[in-house]
Design an enzyme around this catalytic site. Structure first.
Site, PDB file in Angstrom:
ATOM      1  CB  CYS A 107      -1.015  -0.100   1.121  1.00 54.78           C
ATOM      2  SG  CYS A 107      -1.982   1.622   1.637  1.00 54.78           S
ATOM      3  CB  CYS A 135      -0.295   2.289   4.144  1.00 58.05           C
ATOM      4  SG  CYS A 135      -2.049   1.849   3.658  1.00 58.05           S
ATOM      5  CG  ASP A 136       3.372   0.815   4.232  1.00 56.41           C
ATOM      6  OD1 ASP A 136       2.868   1.435   5.335  1.00 56.41           O
ATOM      7  OD2 ASP A 136       3.163  -0.297   4.079  1.00 56.41           O
TER       8      ASP A 136
HETATM    9  C1  LIG Z   1       1.307  -4.039   5.685  1.00 59.65           C
HETATM   10  C2  LIG Z   1       0.046  -3.368   5.652  1.00 59.65           C
HETATM   11  C3  LIG Z   1       0.128  -2.232   6.057  1.00 59.65           C
HETATM   12  C4  LIG Z   1      -1.220  -1.247   6.042  1.00 59.65           C
HETATM   13  N1  LIG Z   1      -1.005   0.115   6.363  1.00 59.65           N
HETATM   14  C5  LIG Z   1      -1.896   0.721   6.515  1.00 59.65           C
HETATM   15  C6  LIG Z   1      -2.150   2.066   7.053  1.00 59.65           C
HETATM   16  O1  LIG Z   1      -1.059   2.684   7.172  1.00 59.65           O
HETATM   17  N2  LIG Z   1      -3.137   2.895   7.119  1.00 59.65           N
HETATM   18  C7  LIG Z   1      -4.257   2.365   6.703  1.00 59.65           C
HETATM   19  O2  LIG Z   1      -5.501   3.060   7.036  1.00 59.65           O
HETATM   20  N3  LIG Z   1      -4.637   1.110   6.549  1.00 59.65           N
HETATM   21  C8  LIG Z   1      -3.546   0.172   6.158  1.00 59.65           C
HETATM   22  N4  LIG Z   1      -3.339  -0.923   5.614  1.00 59.65           N
HETATM   23  C9  LIG Z   1      -4.823  -1.666   5.313  1.00 59.65           C
HETATM   24  C10 LIG Z   1      -5.569  -2.102   6.573  1.00 59.65           C
HETATM   25  O3  LIG Z   1      -4.931  -2.724   7.414  1.00 59.65           O
HETATM   26  C11 LIG Z   1      -7.001  -2.916   6.262  1.00 59.65           C
HETATM   27  O4  LIG Z   1      -7.694  -2.010   5.318  1.00 59.65           O
HETATM   28  C12 LIG Z   1      -7.825  -2.729   7.692  1.00 59.65           C
HETATM   29  O5  LIG Z   1      -7.084  -3.779   8.644  1.00 59.65           O
HETATM   30  C13 LIG Z   1      -9.026  -3.842   7.035  1.00 59.65           C
HETATM   31  O6  LIG Z   1      -9.784  -3.966   8.492  1.00 59.65           O
HETATM   32  P1  LIG Z   1     -10.759  -5.154   8.396  1.00 59.65           P
HETATM   33  O7  LIG Z   1     -11.401  -5.233   9.806  1.00 59.65           O
HETATM   34  O8  LIG Z   1     -11.935  -5.040   7.202  1.00 59.65           O
HETATM   35  O9  LIG Z   1     -10.031  -6.480   7.955  1.00 59.65           O
HETATM   36  P2  LIG Z   1      -8.885  -7.226   8.559  1.00 59.65           P
HETATM   37  O10 LIG Z   1      -7.723  -6.363   9.160  1.00 59.65           O
HETATM   38  O11 LIG Z   1      -8.104  -8.090   7.322  1.00 59.65           O
HETATM   39  O12 LIG Z   1      -9.485  -8.156   9.505  1.00 59.65           O
HETATM   40  C14 LIG Z   1     -10.039  -9.415   9.364  1.00 59.65           C
HETATM   41  C15 LIG Z   1      -9.879 -10.243  10.245  1.00 59.65           C
HETATM   42  O13 LIG Z   1     -10.791 -11.529  10.219  1.00 59.65           O
HETATM   43  C16 LIG Z   1     -10.128 -12.494  10.478  1.00 59.65           C
HETATM   44  N5  LIG Z   1     -10.656 -13.825   9.582  1.00 59.65           N
HETATM   45  C17 LIG Z   1     -10.878 -13.974   8.241  1.00 59.65           C
HETATM   46  N6  LIG Z   1     -11.600 -15.061   8.175  1.00 59.65           N
HETATM   47  C18 LIG Z   1     -11.827 -15.583   9.335  1.00 59.65           C
HETATM   48  C19 LIG Z   1     -12.500 -16.676   9.687  1.00 59.65           C
HETATM   49  N7  LIG Z   1     -13.125 -17.467   8.673  1.00 59.65           N
HETATM   50  N8  LIG Z   1     -13.103 -16.972  10.736  1.00 59.65           N
HETATM   51  C20 LIG Z   1     -12.564 -16.286  11.986  1.00 59.65           C
HETATM   52  N9  LIG Z   1     -11.721 -15.010  11.398  1.00 59.65           N
HETATM   53  C21 LIG Z   1     -11.372 -14.856  10.331  1.00 59.65           C
HETATM   54  C22 LIG Z   1      -8.627 -12.183   9.959  1.00 59.65           C
HETATM   55  O14 LIG Z   1      -7.960 -13.290  10.600  1.00 59.65           O
HETATM   56  C23 LIG Z   1      -8.480 -11.168  10.312  1.00 59.65           C
HETATM   57  O15 LIG Z   1      -8.041 -10.780  11.740  1.00 59.65           O
HETATM   58  C24 LIG Z   1      -2.545  -1.909   5.798  1.00 59.65           C
HETATM   59  C25 LIG Z   1      -2.414  -3.176   5.471  1.00 59.65           C
HETATM   60  C26 LIG Z   1      -1.301  -4.024   5.549  1.00 59.65           C
HETATM   61  C27 LIG Z   1      -1.452  -5.564   5.095  1.00 59.65           C
END
Ligand SMILES: Cc1cc2nc3c(=O)[nH]c(=O)nc-3n(C[C@H](O)[C@H](O)[C@H](O)COP(=O)(O)OP(=O)(O)OC[C@H]3O[C@@H](n4cnc5c(N)ncnc54)[C@H](O)[C@@H]3O)c2cc1C
Length: 299
Positions: free
Chosen positions: A129, A132-133
């Protein structure tokens, strides 16, 4: 039976838990991996309102603390399916749980190249991203892997601040829009390497370079880079729910900004739903909307 079961303990799921508990609903959050979700991979986050700089882990810890203080229940398990009905049964690898409503907040995984040490280097030279980075690579040399719109956009953004940007694409052409390709050509610090695959990664704990192989003649070259942005697509973690909610052709849950799915009483929030911007802020916003919609459904 719970009022709301939330599948996924990332920013979307935990924010949903926060709103649902403040509305006095009973809540179970089921997480298969790390509470906090994808953001825990990021050592520096600079775009969460209220935090000038925070590590992904620190942010996740604060969010988890806040949700536990509100007495949401949590379970470490992988959800395998949902049995839909007036009562929803959530089937996990360690038992079944029932609720009046379910919020799917399972996020998405970035597609990896499948190379040795790649997962361990995420956050240590490998990123997905530029928004982000990108700032961490100001004045440095980076490689963007991929040739679709995301890769081209990442490269354009990085070209603003990085010293040099290589764009490495396995095909002999880009699959992204011509307009973006034309824009890329105007950038003096961008060099395009087509018909080439990344074979391995250099560096111990932190990425220092990549080894590439030209597909046409198998010529192998090394490229020293400070960072590599992998932009070869995302995989939404929705397979387990394909029989209960409608997924689009990319596997994202179909929903509008209201976070409603096609199944009454099942809501979706965060990166796993069809939308344009996938960030912590937009995931948290979805979590709030989905939780309030679920509260409204329960009545
Ligand atoms: C390296 C990196 C850097 C980033 N930097 C930034 C940043 O600086 N700023 C920013 O705003 N965003 C950043 N992002 C993006 C941000 O992390 C995501 O947009 C955000 O975390 C999305 O949140 P979410 O809750 O939708 O999904 P997720 O964070 O993906 O959480 C979903 C969770 O569901 C769990 N899960 C999945 N399937 C199942 C299942 N079947 N049963 C039980 N649990 C399950 C997963 O293990 C996970 O923990 C970054 C992402 C990455 C990878």
């Amino acid at each position: 039976m719970y009022d709301i079961i939330i599948i996924g303990g990332g920013p979307a799921g935990l924010t949903a838990a926060l709103y649902a508990r403040r509305a006095n609903k009973t809540v179970l959050v089921i997480e298969k991996g790390t509470f906090g979700g994808q953001i825990t991979f990021s050592p520096k986050v600079e775009n969460i309102p209220g935090f000038a700089l925070v590590t992904g882990n620190e942010f996740a810890e604060k969010l988890v603390e806040q949700v536990l203080a509100l007495e949401a229940e949590v379970e470490c398990a992988e959800v395998l399916s949902i049995k839909d009905g007036e009562v929803k049964t959530v089937v996990t690898d360690s038992g079944e749980f029932q609720a009046k409503t379910v919020i799917i907040a399972t996020g998405a995984k970035h597609r990896l190249l499948g190379l040795e040490k790649e997962e361990a280097m995420v956050g240590n030279g490998i990123s997905f991203c530029a928004v982000c980075d990108g700032a961490f690579y100001e004045g440095k040399t980076v490689a963007v892997i991929g040739g679709g719109n995301s890769a081209l956009q990442e490269a354009l953004l990085l070209a603003e601040t990085s010293k040099k940007v290589y764009v490495v694409q396995n095909l002999d052409f880009f699959t992204g829009e011509d307009k973006l390709v034309e824009q890329l050509k105007t950038k003096a610090n961008v060099e395009v390497i087509l018909g080439t695959v990344v074979e391995s990664l250099l560096g111990e704990d932190e990425l220092t370079g990549i080894v590439m192989r030209r597909v046409s003649d198998n010529e192998v070259t090394e490229l020293a880079v400070d960072g590599m942005f992998v932009a070869i697509g995302l995989i939404p973690q929705n397979e387990a729910f394909a029989d209960v909610i409608t997924l689009n052709e990319m596997g994202y849950a179909d929903s509008g900004e209201d976070c409603l799915t096609t199944a009454p009483g099942i809501f979706v929030a965060g990166d796993c739903r069809s939308k344009r911007i996938r960030q912590v802020t937009t995931a948290a916003a979805d979590g709030a909307i989905a939780a309030l919609a679920a509260c409204n459904y329960i009545g």
